[in-house]
Motif scaffolding. Sequence first.
Motif, PDB file in Angstrom:
ATOM      1  N   MET A 137       0.838  -1.212   0.000  1.00 33.79           N
ATOM      2  CA  MET A 137       0.000   0.000   0.000  1.00 33.79           C
ATOM      3  C   MET A 137       0.865   1.250   0.000  1.00 33.79           C
ATOM      4  N   ALA A 138       1.929   1.243   0.817  1.00 32.21           N
ATOM      5  CA  ALA A 138       2.823   2.398   0.886  1.00 32.21           C
ATOM      6  C   ALA A 138       3.529   2.633  -0.449  1.00 32.21           C
ATOM      7  N   SER A 139       3.896   1.558  -1.137  1.00 35.77           N
ATOM      8  CA  SER A 139       4.581   1.707  -2.425  1.00 35.77           C
ATOM      9  C   SER A 139       3.647   2.252  -3.508  1.00 35.77           C
ATOM     10  N   HIS A 140       2.346   2.190  -3.249  1.00 40.58           N
ATOM     11  CA  HIS A 140       1.367   2.738  -4.196  1.00 40.58           C
ATOM     12  C   HIS A 140       0.874   4.122  -3.772  1.00 40.58           C
ATOM     13  N   GLY A 141       1.605   4.763  -2.856  1.00 36.14           N
ATOM     14  CA  GLY A 141       1.341   6.156  -2.539  1.00 36.14           C
ATOM     15  C   GLY A 141       0.457   6.420  -1.332  1.00 36.14           C
ATOM     16  N   PHE A 142      -0.023   5.393  -0.645  1.00 43.43           N
ATOM     17  CA  PHE A 142      -0.830   5.609   0.549  1.00 43.43           C
ATOM     18  C   PHE A 142       0.087   5.758   1.762  1.00 43.43           C
ATOM     19  N   LYS A 143      -0.234   6.704   2.632  1.00 45.69           N
ATOM     20  CA  LYS A 143       0.519   6.829   3.879  1.00 45.69           C
ATOM     21  C   LYS A 143      -0.105   5.855   4.871  1.00 45.69           C
ATOM     22  N   VAL A 144       0.690   4.886   5.321  1.00 47.35           N
ATOM     23  CA  VAL A 144       0.193   3.771   6.123  1.00 47.35           C
ATOM     24  C   VAL A 144       0.752   3.850   7.541  1.00 47.35           C
ATOM     25  N   CYS A 145      -0.121   3.638   8.521  1.00 46.10           N
ATOM     26  CA  CYS A 145       0.287   3.496   9.913  1.00 46.10           C
ATOM     27  C   CYS A 145       0.163   2.018  10.268  1.00 46.10           C
ATOM     28  N   VAL A 146       1.192   1.454  10.883  1.00 41.26           N
ATOM     29  CA  VAL A 146       1.162   0.034  11.237  1.00 41.26           C
ATOM     30  C   VAL A 146       1.237  -0.149  12.747  1.00 41.26           C
ATOM     31  N   GLY A 147       0.633  -1.253  13.210  1.00 38.56           N
ATOM     32  CA  GLY A 147       0.671  -1.583  14.621  1.00 38.56           C
ATOM     33  C   GLY A 147       0.640  -3.086  14.811  1.00 38.56           C
ATOM     34  N   ASN A 148       1.086  -3.531  15.967  1.00 41.37           N
ATOM     35  CA  ASN A 148       1.135  -4.959  16.270  1.00 41.37           C
ATOM     36  C   ASN A 148       1.245  -5.127  17.785  1.00 41.37           C
ATOM     37  N   ARG A 149       0.892  -6.327  18.261  1.00 40.05           N
ATOM     38  CA  ARG A 149       1.040  -6.596  19.696  1.00 40.05           C
ATOM     39  C   ARG A 149       2.490  -6.480  20.134  1.00 40.05           C
ATOM     40  N   SER A 150       3.401  -6.979  19.305  1.00 39.09           N
ATOM     41  CA  SER A 150       4.826  -6.919  19.663  1.00 39.09           C
ATOM     42  C   SER A 150       5.504  -5.745  18.951  1.00 39.09           C
ATOM     43  N   PRO A 151       6.092  -4.842  19.717  1.00 46.35           N
ATOM     44  CA  PRO A 151       6.739  -3.658  19.136  1.00 46.35           C
ATOM     45  C   PRO A 151       7.865  -4.001  18.156  1.00 46.35           C
ATOM     46  N   ALA A 152       8.506  -5.156  18.316  1.00 45.98           N
ATOM     47  CA  ALA A 152       9.605  -5.528  17.424  1.00 45.98           C
ATOM     48  C   ALA A 152       9.131  -5.651  15.973  1.00 45.98           C
ATOM     49  N   LYS A 153       7.923  -6.152  15.767  1.00 54.48           N
ATOM     50  CA  LYS A 153       7.383  -6.283  14.404  1.00 54.48           C
ATOM     51  C   LYS A 153       7.160  -4.908  13.779  1.00 54.48           C
ATOM     52  N   VAL A 154       6.721  -3.948  14.591  1.00 56.97           N
ATOM     53  CA  VAL A 154       6.511  -2.583  14.091  1.00 56.97           C
ATOM     54  C   VAL A 154       7.850  -1.994  13.659  1.00 56.97           C
ATOM     55  N   THR A 155       8.859  -2.138  14.501  1.00 56.06           N
ATOM     56  CA  THR A 155      10.192  -1.620  14.195  1.00 56.06           C
ATOM     57  C   THR A 155      10.744  -2.245  12.912  1.00 56.06           C
ATOM     58  N   THR A 156      10.600  -3.561  12.785  1.00 57.67           N
ATOM     59  CA  THR A 156      11.082  -4.266  11.593  1.00 57.67           C
ATOM     60  C   THR A 156      10.398  -3.757  10.333  1.00 57.67           C
ATOM     61  N   THR A 157       9.083  -3.560  10.398  1.00 54.11           N
ATOM     62  CA  THR A 157       8.327  -3.100   9.227  1.00 54.11           C
ATOM     63  C   THR A 157       8.712  -1.680   8.837  1.00 54.11           C
ATOM     64  N   VAL A 158       8.877  -0.804   9.823  1.00 55.76           N
ATOM     65  CA  VAL A 158       9.283   0.581   9.543  1.00 55.76           C
ATOM     66  C   VAL A 158      10.677   0.601   8.915  1.00 55.76           C
ATOM     67  N   GLU A 159      11.577  -0.229   9.423  1.00 59.15           N
ATOM     68  CA  GLU A 159      12.926  -0.301   8.855  1.00 59.15           C
ATOM     69  C   GLU A 159      12.889  -0.819   7.416  1.00 59.15           C
ATOM     70  N   ARG A 160      12.063  -1.839   7.157  1.00 61.49           N
ATOM     71  CA  ARG A 160      11.929  -2.348   5.787  1.00 61.49           C
ATOM     72  C   ARG A 160      11.413  -1.263   4.845  1.00 61.49           C
ATOM     73  N   ALA A 161      10.473  -0.448   5.312  1.00 65.87           N
ATOM     74  CA  ALA A 161       9.924   0.636   4.478  1.00 65.87           C
ATOM     75  C   ALA A 161      11.013   1.633   4.103  1.00 65.87           C
ATOM     76  N   LYS A 162      11.920   1.911   5.028  1.00 68.59           N
ATOM     77  CA  LYS A 162      13.019   2.839   4.732  1.00 68.59           C
ATOM     78  C   LYS A 162      13.982   2.233   3.720  1.00 68.59           C
ATOM     79  N   VAL A 163      14.312   0.965   3.908  1.00 64.33           N
ATOM     80  CA  VAL A 163      15.252   0.275   3.017  1.00 64.33           C
ATOM     81  C   VAL A 163      14.671   0.115   1.605  1.00 64.33           C
ATOM     82  N   GLU A 164      13.377  -0.152   1.528  1.00 62.04           N
ATOM     83  CA  GLU A 164      12.741  -0.433   0.240  1.00 62.04           C
ATOM     84  C   GLU A 164      12.296   0.824  -0.494  1.00 62.04           C
ATOM     85  N   GLY A 165      12.867   1.959  -0.167  1.00 62.51           N
ATOM     86  CA  GLY A 165      12.599   3.169  -0.936  1.00 62.51           C
ATOM     87  C   GLY A 165      12.016   4.307  -0.128  1.00 62.51           C
TER      88      GLY A 165
END
Length: 89
Positions: free
Chosen positions: A29-57
Amino acid sequence: FKYKDKTKMSCDIGLWGLAVMGQNFALNMASHGFKVCVGNRSPAKVTTTVERAKVEGDLPLVGSTGVEDFCAQLSTPRKIVILVQAGKP
């Protein structure tokens, strides 16, 4: 919820549940121009996803620290996708 800080309410959609499918869906969704907020029970998954978003463009994806923060970052009317991992009942 009523929030006083309108600057936080900037995400187009929220996605809660960051297993494999949730992470990929949020990044898509983010790669198609939507600003996405993510959440999860475990904060580590949120951190991993945010880091992937930075790496992937440097994709428009932000993490949340909990349910209240997650909702506060969504523009109204709020749109939320909730993904639950399949398994034994």
